[in-house]
Structure formats: structure tokens, C-alpha cells
Design an enzyme around this catalytic site. Structure first.
Site, PDB file in Angstrom:
ATOM      1  N   TRP A 129      47.679  28.605  16.855  1.00 29.77           N
ATOM      2  CA  TRP A 129      48.037  29.863  16.977  1.00 29.77           C
ATOM      3  C   TRP A 129      49.701  29.902  16.820  1.00 29.77           C
ATOM      4  O   TRP A 129      50.315  29.075  17.342  1.00 29.77           O
ATOM      5  CB  TRP A 129      47.763  30.586  18.393  1.00 29.77           C
ATOM      6  N   HIS A 167      42.506  34.205  30.651  1.00 30.94           N
ATOM      7  CA  HIS A 167      43.140  34.226  29.394  1.00 30.94           C
ATOM      8  C   HIS A 167      43.939  35.822  29.198  1.00 30.94           C
ATOM      9  O   HIS A 167      45.039  35.661  28.485  1.00 30.94           O
ATOM     10  CB  HIS A 167      42.540  33.948  28.161  1.00 30.94           C
TER      11      HIS A 167
HETATM   12  N1  LIG Z   1      43.635  35.517  21.962  1.00 29.49           N
HETATM   13  C1  LIG Z   1      43.675  34.237  21.119  1.00 29.49           C
HETATM   14  C2  LIG Z   1      44.957  33.299  21.532  1.00 29.49           C
HETATM   15  C3  LIG Z   1      46.418  34.252  21.776  1.00 29.49           C
HETATM   16  O1  LIG Z   1      46.148  35.339  21.510  1.00 29.49           O
HETATM   17  C4  LIG Z   1      47.399  33.247  22.044  1.00 29.49           C
HETATM   18  C5  LIG Z   1      47.100  32.087  21.969  1.00 29.49           C
HETATM   19  C6  LIG Z   1      48.432  31.137  21.962  1.00 29.49           C
HETATM   20  C7  LIG Z   1      49.415  32.037  22.223  1.00 29.49           C
HETATM   21  C8  LIG Z   1      49.820  33.135  22.131  1.00 29.49           C
HETATM   22  C9  LIG Z   1      48.720  34.078  21.924  1.00 29.49           C
HETATM   23  N2  LIG Z   1      48.716  35.427  21.857  1.00 29.49           N
HETATM   24  C10 LIG Z   1      50.013  36.029  22.096  1.00 29.49           C
HETATM   25  O2  LIG Z   1      50.163  37.188  22.100  1.00 29.49           O
HETATM   26  C11 LIG Z   1      42.750  33.484  21.537  1.00 29.49           C
HETATM   27  O3  LIG Z   1      41.715  34.041  22.117  1.00 29.49           O
HETATM   28  O4  LIG Z   1      42.488  32.494  21.319  1.00 29.49           O
HETATM   29 ZN   LIG Z   2      39.936  34.868  22.244  1.00 33.71          ZN
HETATM   30 ZN   LIG Z   3      41.212  31.435  22.578  1.00 34.50          ZN
END
Ligand SMILES: N[C@@H](CC(=O)c1ccccc1NC=O)C(=O)O
Ligand SMILES: [Zn+2]
Ligand SMILES: [Zn+2]
EC number: 3.5.1.9
Length: 208
Positions: free
Chosen positions: A18, A58
Site C-alpha cells: 500500500w 483496522h
Molecule cells: N484498507 C486497506 C489498507 C489501507 O487502507 C492502508 C494500509 C496501509 C497504510 C495506509 C492505508 N490506508 C490509508 O489511508 C486494507 O484493507 O488493506
Molecule cells: Zn481492507
Molecule cells: Zn487490509
């Protein structure tokens, strides 16, 4: 018995993550020479690297951690469907598939073709899909995409909707050579007590 097929992204030091997230790194931090007997590896990674599951923590400070998730959802019968579309995934897209009674639903979009580049736009899950899938009995949704929301989303609407309807999220699958149909899935998270997500080794076996 048919063989288990790996549907996981390989974890290597060149893999894309990411944008802005911790790069994946594996190195031997204590080598044979130094230890006198063994190589000991050290892994540094984001919990959202490659093929992984999300825990509600998360996107919700009060949400469940990885250790709180029911492991039974990550092993068992699964249905693979193909939705080769680059727009958002809508309730209508599921018409024509009989997914009633499907606990685990895996969706191939085929949109993320070049895995050496992180996609800047992906199909996301539209509002309404979570309620519809929950009604059909789906408790786990897996996709061949790095997120169920648009990359630039800060609201993470689909993540929240899926979770509030009891759906668990599996992301970053590799479904390129998987025909639609009935399979068995295993994609267990690690027992991370505080985890907001976990890498998984996801595998499928065709149902006889
Ligand atoms: N939602 C994504 C990951 C994500 O949003 C994300 C992952 C690492 C660093 C920043 C992220 N999002 C920042 O807005 C996921 O579910 O993997
Ligand atoms: Zn996700
Ligand atoms: Zn994820």
C-alpha cells in the site's frame, strides 16, 4: 482428492505494498557464521501486505482484533465467481449466480493485472452489497484486490458496512487461474493478539 492450489501473493523484498506503508523485508539477521549453527530470519511487514485478512480494529478503534476472529470462517466450503469489471461491484452483479447458502464468497475481477505496480484505481464494493450478501448467508468475502474500498477512501464505507453485516474481509487473493465453482478454502490468520490484520496463506481445493 484434488490438490490444494496456492492463491496467495508471494512475499518477497520487491513486492509492492500500500502506498506509504512499511515495505516487506525478510533478512537473515543472525547468520550461520555468527550463531555457529543456524540461520535466523527476521521479517518486517505491514499487517496489510499481500494476501491478508482485515480485523475490524483496522478501521474501528473499538473493533475486534485478529485473535478475536472466529477461525472457522477462514476454513471450509467456498464459492468462486467471476466479475471481470473495472467499475464498482453492485448488487445487480450477483444476479445470475446462485450464491444462496454460500458462507465464503471469493470474487475474481482480474483487474489487478501487473502485480509489480500497486493499482491506483480498483473496483470497490458498492453500498447495499453487504446487506445483500449477508441475506444470502455470506460471512466471508474475498477479492483479488488490495481493498474493498477505493484506494483513496478515508471513510472506508465498504469495510464498515461489510463488518456491520457480519462479513469478514479477505484481500489480495490471486485468482487468475481459478475457474468459477465450488471449492474448499483455507486462509487462516496468525494468532496476533493485538492485530488489525494478518497475512494468510490462502489455498483452494476443487470440490469433488
Ligand atoms: N484498507 C486497506 C489498507 C489501507 O487502507 C492502508 C494500509 C496501509 C497504510 C495506509 C492505508 N490506508 C490509508 O489511508 C486494507 O484493507 O488493506
Ligand atoms: Zn481492507
Ligand atoms: Zn487490509
Amino acid at each position: 482428492m484434488s490438490k490444494w492450489i496456492d492463491i496467495s501473493q508471494r512475499l518477497d523484498n520487491n513486492m509492492v505494498v500500500w502506498p506509504g506503508d512499511t515495505p516487506f523485508s525478510y533478512k537473515v539477521s543472525w547468520g550461520m557464521e555468527e550463531s555457529g549453527s543456524v540461520n535466523v530470519g527476521e521479517i518486517r511487514m505491514s499487517a496489510h501486505t499481500g494476501t491478508h485478512i482485515d480485523a475490524p480494529f483496522h478501521f474501528d478503534n473499538d473493533g475486534k482484533r485478529v485473535i478475536d476472529l472466529d477461525i472457522n470462517l477462514y476454513i471450509g466450503p467456498a464459492t468462486v465467481i467471476h466479475l471481470p469489471i473495472s467499475r464498482s461491484i453492485r448488487v445487480e452483479d450477483f444476479q445470475g449466480y446462485n450464491i444462496e447458502g454460500t458462507t465464503r464468497l471469493l470474487i475474481y475481477t482480474g483487474v489487478w493485472k501487473d502485480r509489480s505496480v500497486f493499482p491506483d484505481s480498483i473496483p470497490h464494493i458498492d453500498p447495499g452489497v453487504a446487506a445483500y450478501l449477508a441475506e444470502q448467508g455470506v460471512q466471508l468475502i474475498g477479492l483479488d484486490l488490495p481493498s474493498v474500498d477505493p484506494i483513496e477512501s478515508k471513510e472506508l464505507t465498504a469495510h464498515h458496512e461489510l463488518t456491520s453485516h457480519g462479513l469478514h474481509i479477505l484481500e489480495g487473493l490471486v485468482l487468475d487461474n481459478i475457474a468459477p465453482g465450488a471449492y474448499e478454502l483455507a486462509a487462516l490468520p496468525l494468532p496476533l493478539v493485538e492485530g488489525d490484520g494478518s497475512p494468510v496463506r490462502a489455498v483452494l481445493r476443487k470440490k469433488e
